[in-house]
Write an enzyme that holds these catalytic residues in place. Sequence first.
Site, short mmCIF file in Angstrom:
data_model
loop_
_atom_site.label_atom_id
_atom_site.label_comp_id
_atom_site.label_asym_id
_atom_site.label_seq_id
_atom_site.Cartn_x
_atom_site.Cartn_y
_atom_site.Cartn_z
N SER A 75 0.79 -1.24 0.00
CA SER A 75 0.00 0.00 0.00
C SER A 75 0.82 1.28 0.00
CB SER A 75 -0.97 0.01 1.19
OG SER A 75 -2.04 -0.88 0.97
N LYS A 78 -0.21 3.60 -2.71
CA LYS A 78 -1.28 4.59 -2.62
C LYS A 78 -0.76 6.02 -2.58
CE LYS A 78 -4.65 1.39 -0.67
NZ LYS A 78 -4.38 0.33 0.27
N SER A 133 -5.70 3.67 4.64
CA SER A 133 -5.29 2.80 3.54
C SER A 133 -6.46 2.09 2.87
CB SER A 133 -4.26 1.77 4.03
OG SER A 133 -3.51 1.25 2.97
N LYS A 249 3.51 6.61 4.35
CA LYS A 249 2.54 5.56 4.06
C LYS A 249 3.02 4.16 4.46
CE LYS A 249 -1.41 4.18 2.51
NZ LYS A 249 -1.29 3.02 3.42
#
Length: 332
Positions: A75, A78, A133, A249
């Site tokens: 993730s 993202k 997320s 992130k």
Amino acid sequence: MKGIKKITALFLIMILTISTSGFVNKVESAQVSKSQTNDSPISMGVSAHAYVVMDANSGEIIMSQDADKKIYPASTTKLLTAVVAIENCNLDREIEVTQAALNKVDVESSIVGLRAGSTYTMEQLLYMLLIVSAGDAAEVIAEEVAGSSEAFATMMNEKAKQIGMTDSYFDNPVGMDWHSNAKIHSTAHDIAKLTQYAMANYEIRKIVRHSFYTVDNFYNGKSITLGSTNGFLRKRKYADNLFTVIGSKTGTTDKAGFALTTTAKDNEGREVICAFFGNSTRDKMYKDINRLLINIYTNHKDELQKGILNIRYPSVKDIMDQEIEKECSLTK
């Protein structure tokens, strides 16, 4: 006030110039030797598939392990999803969640629980994407911006090339690597470049520093409060006497391990990115990143450049932050 606004505008131009041109020119792969330095992964006790510690202001790699080894980004992907969305869609645009977008969400993805027919602004969806997320938010964003997640992935790859991510490929906006014929891949080096670029964007920088975010009127008039997946922003302890974690992130899959690209900053504007893909436990990942950042801010401080918006001048910075927030629409 006019003088301050001129200063603010100058700094915004400088930031935009860096974010679109000079970010990756100075980046060099400087992988450390595991046997010849006290900074080696072995001596540091680090458990990772790969990691890169980068000076966010200069782009220079200070430490690394297997910086250009193929890894799965999970993730951390993202961040790129957010970049493409912000650069191609107004944050105030109201977006209706469609069932077609929700049907794209894999059962293994993290979700926030979006429902077809609900409407949110792009900004709200970005908070869901980056704070908790949310894979369902990623699919809704992709459909709105490009018409489909496949078309959005094409835009992601185009942007990745512009940023200088030469060893990456993305086939979805979520970071899924468990679907059949998955082709998504990256490197710690490339994710550090992505983080550097993303954290130069005011909106992303503003979002990822939040520990919590409340979505007003999430469903049937009720609000929900989202907690950040970044443990450093919540209860995880770190050396806050040396630096402050200002976001970025997380990511987790079986193939990627426990991943986190962390951005930290000291009180003189030295900003560091640690793109870390762990091969042990989540707890070990946080301890390893903290250990790496302590080493950087203790032993390599003189190698780091001080930032443009330097908080050694807090009164000026407070005013500039207020003005930038008003004027950030110029970068949308």
